[in-house]
Scaffold this motif. Structure first.
Motif, PDB file in Angstrom:
ATOM      1  N   PRO A  56       8.998  -2.661  40.783  1.00  0.00           N
ATOM      2  CA  PRO A  56       9.948  -3.261  39.842  1.00  0.00           C
ATOM      3  C   PRO A  56      11.323  -3.475  40.481  1.00  0.00           C
ATOM      4  O   PRO A  56      11.687  -2.765  41.419  1.00  0.00           O
ATOM      5  CB  PRO A  56      10.038  -2.209  38.734  1.00  0.00           C
ATOM      6  N   VAL A  57      12.055  -4.420  39.954  1.00  0.00           N
ATOM      7  CA  VAL A  57      13.431  -4.687  40.394  1.00  0.00           C
ATOM      8  C   VAL A  57      14.260  -5.087  39.172  1.00  0.00           C
ATOM      9  O   VAL A  57      13.721  -5.540  38.169  1.00  0.00           O
ATOM     10  CB  VAL A  57      13.517  -5.860  41.410  1.00  0.00           C
ATOM     11  N   ILE A  58      15.577  -4.899  39.303  1.00  0.00           N
ATOM     12  CA  ILE A  58      16.478  -5.348  38.235  1.00  0.00           C
ATOM     13  C   ILE A  58      17.081  -6.679  38.665  1.00  0.00           C
ATOM     14  O   ILE A  58      17.532  -6.824  39.796  1.00  0.00           O
ATOM     15  CB  ILE A  58      17.641  -4.358  38.021  1.00  0.00           C
ATOM     16  N   LYS A  59      17.096  -7.628  37.770  1.00  0.00           N
ATOM     17  CA  LYS A  59      17.614  -8.954  38.128  1.00  0.00           C
ATOM     18  C   LYS A  59      18.488  -9.458  36.986  1.00  0.00           C
ATOM     19  O   LYS A  59      18.101  -9.411  35.815  1.00  0.00           O
ATOM     20  CB  LYS A  59      16.411  -9.884  38.335  1.00  0.00           C
ATOM     21  N   GLU A  60      19.675  -9.938  37.354  1.00  0.00           N
ATOM     22  CA  GLU A  60      20.544 -10.537  36.343  1.00  0.00           C
ATOM     23  C   GLU A  60      20.083 -11.969  36.104  1.00  0.00           C
ATOM     24  O   GLU A  60      19.855 -12.716  37.049  1.00  0.00           O
ATOM     25  CB  GLU A  60      21.984 -10.516  36.846  1.00  0.00           C
ATOM     26  N   ILE A  61      19.910 -12.323  34.840  1.00  0.00           N
ATOM     27  CA  ILE A  61      19.451 -13.671  34.508  1.00  0.00           C
ATOM     28  C   ILE A  61      20.555 -14.367  33.710  1.00  0.00           C
ATOM     29  O   ILE A  61      21.041 -13.813  32.725  1.00  0.00           O
ATOM     30  CB  ILE A  61      18.166 -13.625  33.653  1.00  0.00           C
ATOM     31  N   ILE A  94      22.606 -10.609  31.006  1.00  0.00           N
ATOM     32  CA  ILE A  94      21.341  -9.918  30.765  1.00  0.00           C
ATOM     33  C   ILE A  94      20.789  -9.368  32.076  1.00  0.00           C
ATOM     34  O   ILE A  94      20.723 -10.074  33.079  1.00  0.00           O
ATOM     35  CB  ILE A  94      20.321 -10.881  30.119  1.00  0.00           C
ATOM     36  N   GLN A  95      20.447  -8.073  32.052  1.00  0.00           N
ATOM     37  CA  GLN A  95      19.808  -7.434  33.204  1.00  0.00           C
ATOM     38  C   GLN A  95      18.334  -7.259  32.844  1.00  0.00           C
ATOM     39  O   GLN A  95      18.019  -6.514  31.938  1.00  0.00           O
ATOM     40  CB  GLN A  95      20.428  -6.050  33.458  1.00  0.00           C
ATOM     41  N   MET A  96      17.457  -7.935  33.570  1.00  0.00           N
ATOM     42  CA  MET A  96      16.046  -7.883  33.201  1.00  0.00           C
ATOM     43  C   MET A  96      15.255  -7.158  34.285  1.00  0.00           C
ATOM     44  O   MET A  96      15.559  -7.284  35.473  1.00  0.00           O
ATOM     45  CB  MET A  96      15.547  -9.320  33.018  1.00  0.00           C
ATOM     46  N   VAL A  97      14.249  -6.394  33.864  1.00  0.00           N
ATOM     47  CA  VAL A  97      13.373  -5.770  34.854  1.00  0.00           C
ATOM     48  C   VAL A  97      12.276  -6.763  35.198  1.00  0.00           C
ATOM     49  O   VAL A  97      11.585  -7.281  34.313  1.00  0.00           O
ATOM     50  CB  VAL A  97      12.740  -4.470  34.328  1.00  0.00           C
ATOM     51  N   LEU A  98      12.121  -7.051  36.489  1.00  0.00           N
ATOM     52  CA  LEU A  98      11.049  -7.951  36.943  1.00  0.00           C
ATOM     53  C   LEU A  98      10.142  -7.184  37.896  1.00  0.00           C
ATOM     54  O   LEU A  98      10.411  -6.041  38.257  1.00  0.00           O
ATOM     55  CB  LEU A  98      11.658  -9.167  37.642  1.00  0.00           C
ATOM     56  N   LEU A  99       9.070  -7.810  38.294  1.00  0.00           N
ATOM     57  CA  LEU A  99       8.133  -7.204  39.250  1.00  0.00           C
ATOM     58  C   LEU A  99       8.044  -8.087  40.493  1.00  0.00           C
ATOM     59  O   LEU A  99       7.857  -9.301  40.374  1.00  0.00           O
ATOM     60  CB  LEU A  99       6.735  -7.102  38.629  1.00  0.00           C
ATOM     61  N   LYS A 100       8.169  -7.452  41.654  1.00  0.00           N
ATOM     62  CA  LYS A 100       7.886  -8.192  42.881  1.00  0.00           C
ATOM     63  C   LYS A 100       6.402  -8.066  43.204  1.00  0.00           C
ATOM     64  O   LYS A 100       5.839  -8.842  43.967  1.00  0.00           O
ATOM     65  CB  LYS A 100       8.726  -7.666  44.044  1.00  0.00           C
TER      66      LYS A 100
END
Lengths: 357, 357
Positions: A333-338, A322-328
Motif C-alpha cells: 500500500p501507499v498514500i497518494k494525494e489526489i 484528499i489522501q487516498m490509500v492505493l496499492l502498488k
C-alpha cells in the motif's frame, strides 16, 4: 484459545480468541473489579447478555442497552451513557465491558475514555467486522459531517473474542466483516486475500472463520503496534475507506453496512491504483467474488461533488487535499494525494464502470 | 521570561511565564501550523483577541467565542465547537489555542483531545486561577451531576502565560486564583503560604504576582510529573476541593467563583484535619486573611445530606466512600476516607462555626 499481545504506548493488552470463551469471562478479566457496567445493544442483549451477566462476578453489575445501529454513535447517546454510568455510581476503578459490534465498541470505548478522564474497558466483539475496530484503541462517535470525527486513542485492557457468537450473525453482517478481512489481505497478506476469494460466505466452516479472523487481527495488531497514533503506516488500514465512508454518509447510515460500503471502496481504490500506476491488480476476481457473495454493487444516482466534499471531511485530509490509500501491488500500500479534479474524473469513470459491469 | 519544562507521559512541553509575551506568540509556538483555531470567551475576546490574532502567522486563522462562565463547560458547547472546527476545515495537523481562564482551557482542551482523536493545542491562561488548570493536561466538561466528570488526560503542547493579561482581572477573579495558590502553599510550600498570608490582594505588586504564580506552577508541575494520571500524590491537589466542588454544584455555578468555593473548602479540610489528627493548623490566620480579602464566608442554609451526595459524585470517590485530602501539617498532605456519618457531623459543626465566627 489463541492469545495475541499488543504493546500499546499506554499499556500492554491481550487479545484472546476462542470458542465459547464468554463462559470463562470472569477468569479472563485482567483484574478484579467491584463495579462493572456492560454496555451492549438491544439485538446482542437478546442473545448473549444474560449469559455474560451470569458468568461475571462483581459486587455491582449494571447494564446499559443502546439501540443497534450506527445511529447510536451520537452525541446524545454519549451523554446518556455518561449519565447512566454516573447514576450507577461507577468510579475510577470500575470497568466497562463493550459487548457487541463496532458501534458498541466505539461508543462504549469513548465513554470509558472520557468517564472521569478515563477508566478501564474491555472489548467483547460479537461481529466479524469488530475484529478490526476492537483492536487498536480507536474509539469514537460520529458527527453529522462525517464518521468517527470525535474520539480518542484509548486502548482496551483486553479483547475477548468468542468466535461462537459469530454463528448467529445475519448474512449482511458476515459480508460486512469480510470486507475488512479482504482489506487486511490486500494490505499485507496475499495468502489471506486468496483464501477468502476461494471461500463461499454461505458455507463458511468454523475453522475458516477462525483462521481468517486470526490472520486479520494479526495484521491489524502488527500495524497498530508499529504506528499507534496513525502518523504513518496505520493510515494503510484506510484502504477502501475514503470512498466507503463517503458512501455511508451520503446514503445515510444503515443503507449499506460498513463493510458493504468498504467493498465498493476497495474496488475503487484498485481502480484508481491501476490508473495512477498503470498496473494490473486483481480487480476482476474481487469484483466477481463480491458479486457472487451478494455484496450490493449497484448504486443509485450519486453526486460526485457531494462525495468529494465528504471525502475531504475525512480525518486523513491534510490542507484540504484528499489522501487516498492505493496499492502498488497486493501487499504494497501507499498514500497518494489526489486532486479534486482527478478524483472527480476517477469517480465518474468508476461509477459508470460499476453500472455497466 | 521564566521557562519550566514538564515531562508528560505523552510528550514534553514548556511553560513560559513572562510579561507581555502575547506579542511574541508566533515565535513561541512549538512549530508552524497552517491552520489555527483560537477559542476564547466573550470577555477575554474584548480585551486580548485582536492582539493575539494580529501576532499570529498562519495561512488560516479562525476564532470561536464562547460565553464566559462555568456554564460553557457543557455537552452542548462541546458539540458546537466540534462543529465549528469541522466547518473551518481543521485537520489533524491543525492547532487549537485556548485563550482565557480555566473554563476556556478545559473546554478547548477537551475539544482538542477528541477532535479527530486528538490534535495539538496550547494554553494561554489569562487568569491567576488558570495557572493551575493550564498545567497538567486535565481537560473536561461538566455534567449536571458534578464538575469535570467528562474529560481526558491530554497535555497541551505549550503553556504561554502572559502575566500582563492579569492586570485587568476583576477582584473576584484575583481572589479565585489566590485560593489555589494558597492550596499549593499548604500542600508543599510553607514559604509561599506565608508570603500570600502577608500580602494584601488589593495592593499586589507585579513582582509578588509573578513570584506567587511561578511558585504555584512549580508545585503543580512537580506533582504532575510525578503522578500524571492521579493514581497517588496528584490527588493532594484536591485539597479543599471535596467541599469546594460540592458547594459550587449545590449553589449553582457562578454564585461563588471556583476559588471562593475552594477557600471555604480549604478551611473545612483544615477543620477536619485538626479534628482527625488532634493537631493545630493555621486555620485562624487563613480565616482572617480570607475575611480581610473579602472572600465570601457566610453561606446560606445548606443541606448537609445534599452536600454529601454531591461529594460522593466526585471522581476521587472509591466504592462510594468519600476520599478527602487532609493535612498532618503544612506541607504534609494525606488522603483519608471519611464515612458519611463522620462527614455529616464535621459539616454540621463547620457550618455552625462559620456562621458564629
Amino acid at each position: 484459545m489463541d492469545e495475541l499481545i499488543i504493546n500499546s504506548e499506554l499499556h500492554q493488552y491481550k487479545i484472546m480468541i476462542g470458542n465459547r470463551i464468554r463462559y470463562d469471562i470472569n477468569t479472563l478479566l485482567p483484574k478484579t473489579y467491584s463495579t462493572i457496567l456492560v454496555i451492549t445493544d438491544d439485538k446482542v442483549a437478546e442473545k448473549y447478555l444474560s449469559e455474560v451477566m451470569s458468568n461475571l462476578q462483581a459486587e455491582n453489575i449494571f447494564t446499559s442497552i443502546i439501540p443497534a445501529g450506527e445511529q447510536s454513535k451520537s452525541f446524545a447517546l454519549f451523554e446518556k451513557l455518561h449519565t447512566e454510568a454516573l447514576t450507577y455510581g461507577l468510579d475510577r476503578e470500575s470497568l466497562i465491558i463493550a459487548l457487541g459490534g463496532g458501534v458498541v465498541g466505539d461508543l462504549a470505548g469513548f465513554v470509558a475514555a472520557t468517564y472521569m478522564r478515563g477508566i478501564d474497558y474491555i472489548q467483547m466483539p460479537t461481529t466479524i467486522l469488530a475484529h478490526d475496530s476492537s483492536v487498536g484503541g480507536k474509539v469514537a462517535i460520529n458527527h453529522q459531517l462525517g464518521k468517527n470525527l470525535i474520539g480518542s486513542f484509548y486502548p482496551p485492557k483486553a479483547v475477548l473474542y468468542d468466535i461462537d457468537t459469530l454463528s448467529t450473525l445475519p448474512r449482511s453482517q458476515v459480508r460486512s466483516g469480510y470486507a475488512e478481512l479482504i482489506k487486511e489481505g490486500l494490505i499485507a497478506d496475499e495468502e489471506l486475500f486468496q483464501s477468502i476469494l476461494s471461500s463461499d460466505l454461505m458455507s463458511l466452516s468454523q475453522d475458516q472463520l477462525h483462521n481468517h479472523i486470526r490472520s486479520g487481527i494479526k495484521i491489524k495488531a502488527a500495524i497498530v503496534e508499529a504506528d499507534e497514533k496513525e502518523k504513518g503506516m496505520r493510515k494503510y488500514l484506510n484502504l477502501g475507506h475514503t470512498l466507503g465512508h463517503a458512501l455511508e454518509t451520503t446514503l445515510g447510515y444503515g443503507v449499506l453496512t460498513h463493510g458493504e460500503a468498504i467493498g465498493i471502496g476497495l474496488l475503487f481504490s484498485m481502480y484508481v491504483s491501476e490508473s495512477v500506476y498503470t498496473i494490473k491488480l486483481p480487480y476482476e476476481p474481487l469484483y466477481r467474488w463480491l458479486l457472487n457473495n451478494n455484496y450490493p454493487l449497484f448504486l443509485e444516482q450519486l453526486h460526485v461533488n457531494d462525495l468529494i466534499t465528504l471525502m475531504k471531511t475525512d480525518k486523513k485530509t491534510l490542507n484540504h487535499h484528499i489522501q487516498m490509500v492505493l496499492l502498488k501491488n497486493v501487499g504494497e500500500p501507499v498514500i497518494k494525494e489526489i486532486s479534486d479534479e482527478d478524483m472527480s474524473s476517477y469517480l465518474k469513470q468508476f461509477l459508470r464502470k460499476l453500472v455497466i459491469a
